[in-house]
Scaffold this motif. Structure first.
Motif, PDB file in Angstrom:
ATOM      1  N   ALA A   1     -16.102  31.238  13.216  1.00  0.00           N
ATOM      2  CA  ALA A   1     -17.051  31.336  12.104  1.00  0.00           C
ATOM      3  C   ALA A   1     -16.730  32.536  11.219  1.00  0.00           C
ATOM      4  O   ALA A   1     -16.815  32.464   9.982  1.00  0.00           O
ATOM      5  N   ALA A   2     -16.339  33.654  11.847  1.00  0.00           N
ATOM      6  CA  ALA A   2     -15.938  34.832  11.074  1.00  0.00           C
ATOM      7  C   ALA A   2     -14.701  34.513  10.236  1.00  0.00           C
ATOM      8  O   ALA A   2     -14.592  34.937   9.080  1.00  0.00           O
ATOM      9  N   GLY A   3     -13.765  33.749  10.810  1.00  0.00           N
ATOM     10  CA  GLY A   3     -12.573  33.370  10.069  1.00  0.00           C
ATOM     11  C   GLY A   3     -12.885  32.471   8.888  1.00  0.00           C
ATOM     12  O   GLY A   3     -12.292  32.610   7.815  1.00  0.00           O
ATOM     13  N   ILE A   4     -13.827  31.549   9.084  1.00  0.00           N
ATOM     14  CA  ILE A   4     -14.239  30.678   7.972  1.00  0.00           C
ATOM     15  C   ILE A   4     -14.842  31.521   6.850  1.00  0.00           C
ATOM     16  O   ILE A   4     -14.550  31.312   5.658  1.00  0.00           O
ATOM     17  N   ALA A   5     -15.681  32.492   7.226  1.00  0.00           N
ATOM     18  CA  ALA A   5     -16.293  33.363   6.225  1.00  0.00           C
ATOM     19  C   ALA A   5     -15.233  34.165   5.477  1.00  0.00           C
ATOM     20  O   ALA A   5     -15.309  34.330   4.250  1.00  0.00           O
ATOM     21  N   TRP A   6     -14.221  34.650   6.201  1.00  0.00           N
ATOM     22  CA  TRP A   6     -13.153  35.404   5.537  1.00  0.00           C
ATOM     23  C   TRP A   6     -12.312  34.492   4.653  1.00  0.00           C
ATOM     24  O   TRP A   6     -11.852  34.900   3.585  1.00  0.00           O
ATOM     25  N   GLY A   7     -12.121  33.254   5.075  1.00  0.00           N
ATOM     26  CA  GLY A   7     -11.410  32.303   4.239  1.00  0.00           C
ATOM     27  C   GLY A   7     -12.155  32.048   2.942  1.00  0.00           C
ATOM     28  O   GLY A   7     -11.555  32.001   1.859  1.00  0.00           O
ATOM     29  N   VAL A   8     -13.478  31.887   3.044  1.00  0.00           N
ATOM     30  CA  VAL A   8     -14.310  31.705   1.849  1.00  0.00           C
ATOM     31  C   VAL A   8     -14.205  32.938   0.949  1.00  0.00           C
ATOM     32  O   VAL A   8     -14.062  32.829  -0.282  1.00  0.00           O
ATOM     33  N   TYR A   9     -14.277  34.115   1.564  1.00  0.00           N
ATOM     34  CA  TYR A   9     -14.163  35.358   0.795  1.00  0.00           C
ATOM     35  C   TYR A   9     -12.822  35.416   0.066  1.00  0.00           C
ATOM     36  O   TYR A   9     -12.750  35.779  -1.120  1.00  0.00           O
ATOM     37  N   SER A  10     -11.747  35.049   0.749  1.00  0.00           N
ATOM     38  CA  SER A  10     -10.413  35.091   0.148  1.00  0.00           C
ATOM     39  C   SER A  10     -10.293  34.112  -1.009  1.00  0.00           C
ATOM     40  O   SER A  10      -9.704  34.419  -2.047  1.00  0.00           O
ATOM     41  N   LEU A  11     -10.856  32.921  -0.846  1.00  0.00           N
ATOM     42  CA  LEU A  11     -10.817  31.924  -1.912  1.00  0.00           C
ATOM     43  C   LEU A  11     -11.596  32.397  -3.137  1.00  0.00           C
ATOM     44  O   LEU A  11     -11.162  32.208  -4.278  1.00  0.00           O
ATOM     45  N   ARG A  12     -12.745  33.011  -2.911  1.00  0.00           N
ATOM     46  CA  ARG A  12     -13.548  33.511  -4.028  1.00  0.00           C
ATOM     47  C   ARG A  12     -12.855  34.681  -4.727  1.00  0.00           C
ATOM     48  O   ARG A  12     -13.054  34.902  -5.917  1.00  0.00           O
ATOM     49  N   ALA A  13     -12.026  35.427  -3.982  1.00  0.00           N
ATOM     50  CA  ALA A  13     -11.374  36.603  -4.562  1.00  0.00           C
ATOM     51  C   ALA A  13     -10.251  36.238  -5.516  1.00  0.00           C
ATOM     52  O   ALA A  13      -9.821  37.074  -6.314  1.00  0.00           O
ATOM     53  N   LYS A  14      -9.767  34.990  -5.444  1.00  0.00           N
ATOM     54  CA  LYS A  14      -8.635  34.599  -6.280  1.00  0.00           C
ATOM     55  C   LYS A  14      -8.916  34.713  -7.773  1.00  0.00           C
ATOM     56  O   LYS A  14      -8.040  35.019  -8.556  1.00  0.00           O
ATOM     57  N   GLY A  15     -10.146  34.438  -8.178  1.00  0.00           N
ATOM     58  CA  GLY A  15     -10.468  34.505  -9.596  1.00  0.00           C
ATOM     59  C   GLY A  15     -11.363  35.673  -9.943  1.00  0.00           C
ATOM     60  O   GLY A  15     -12.103  35.627 -10.923  1.00  0.00           O
ATOM     61  N   ALA A  16     -11.277  36.750  -9.148  1.00  0.00           N
ATOM     62  CA  ALA A  16     -12.215  37.859  -9.316  1.00  0.00           C
ATOM     63  C   ALA A  16     -11.671  39.008 -10.143  1.00  0.00           C
ATOM     64  O   ALA A  16     -12.238  40.088 -10.150  1.00  0.00           O
ATOM     65  N   GLY A  17     -10.555  38.807 -10.864  1.00  0.00           N
ATOM     66  CA  GLY A  17     -10.005  39.894 -11.665  1.00  0.00           C
ATOM     67  C   GLY A  17      -9.259  40.884 -10.787  1.00  0.00           C
ATOM     68  O   GLY A  17      -8.565  40.509  -9.846  1.00  0.00           O
ATOM     69  N   ASP A  18      -9.407  42.178 -11.078  1.00  0.00           N
ATOM     70  CA  ASP A  18      -8.745  43.216 -10.291  1.00  0.00           C
ATOM     71  C   ASP A  18      -9.258  43.166  -8.857  1.00  0.00           C
ATOM     72  O   ASP A  18     -10.434  43.409  -8.601  1.00  0.00           O
TER      73      ASP A  18
END
Length: 282
Positions: free
Chosen positions: A150-167
């Motif tokens: 579950a922690a890995g899924i959350a980190w995967g979601v975080y990583s995906l959201r970070a792709k379009g987050a600018g700097d």
């Protein structure tokens, strides 16, 4: 790849593996409880990142968002709690597999199509994970393994959201600062049952300030000199480094079951990462 990029990449991978080792080291002998570890890790990471962003002349809360902060908090809390019942090697392997599965799954949902080699890689990795978790004398604690997944899924979601987050450094600082009150609330809620020793505090601060805060900033610097495939591939070494560290520094056993599973999971993921996905046809 330049020498500077190589050095930054190596340091970042060591920092990521150190998170598993520091957390396991802090929790296995009861130096600190999982909630307090999470609070200190997120809090110290937020402080270091805020200072770095301030030094760059930007506002720490100018980037990031609350949804990403929630994903970061869920990852950190699940990560710490799962390591109450997992070795550093097993935890890193389950975490990494869940992160990659989440990102691969999202790619398929978004319209990517796998090649035959990638599909074979997914099947091999899944078989390796199943072999690791099947009941038996060498099987890890299933509840803790599921929590790490579950922690890995959350980190995967975080990583995906970070792709379009600018700097990415600015966004990470903003997300850590937003996640800090959540982690503090968790720590305060668990205060009647908490256990905090000096060694536990040191391990948690090192995980947050160095392995997380500085580690992420260095990784983002390294990414400037890496292409996407190389960046994904080098992360395969993180579970390997965590395994070696667990054996050498924490005296954790290295079973054949773990070794075979690691080869299958990491080898399968390597096939997926190195394969070329095809865009879905209309």
């Amino acid at each position: 790849m330049t020498m500077r990029t190589a050095c930054l990449t190596i340091f970042a991978m060591l920092a990521f593996a150190a998170n598993s080792l520091l957390c396991r080291l802090a929790l296995k002998d009861g130096h600190i409880d999982a909630a307090s570890f999470t609070a200190l890790r997120i809090g110290s990471g937020a402080l270091v990142l805020a200072l770095i962003i301030r030094a760059r002349g930007a506002r720490p809360l100018a980037a990031g968002n609350w949804r990403s902060a929630w994903a970061l908090f869920v990852y950190a809390a699940g990560f710490s709690t799962a390591y109450l019942g997992l070795s550093a090697a097993t935890g890193a392997l389950v975490l990494f597999g869940a992160v990659q599965a989440t990102m691969i799954g999202y790619g398929l949902y978004a319209g990517e199509r796998m090649t035959a080699r990638q599909a074979a890689g997914v099947a091999i990795a899944a078989a390796g994970l199943a072999a690791l978790l099947l009941p038996g004398l060498a099987a890890p604690s299933l509840p803790h393994a599921l929590l790490m997944a579950a922690a890995g899924i959350a980190w995967g979601v975080y990583s995906l959201r970070a792709k379009g987050a600018g700097d990415p450094a600015n966004a990470t600082a903003g997300n850590f600062l937003r996640a800090a009150p959540m982690a503090l609330a968790l720590g305060l809620a668990w205060l009647p049952w908490s256990r905090i020793e000096g060694a536990g505090i040191v391990y948690a601060l090192a995980s947050g300030a160095l392995a997380s805060g500085l580690g992420y900033v260095i990784w983002y610097q390294a990414l400037r000199g890496l292409n996407a495939t190389t960046a994904a591939s080098v992360q395969l070494c993180v579970p390997v480094l965590a395994t070696l560290g667990g054996v050498l520094l924490l005296s954790e056993p290295l079973s054949w079951r773990l070794l075979y599973s690691a080869v299958a999971i990491l080898g399968g993921l390597a096939l997926v990462i190195l394969g070329k996905a095809r865009p879905r046809q209309g």
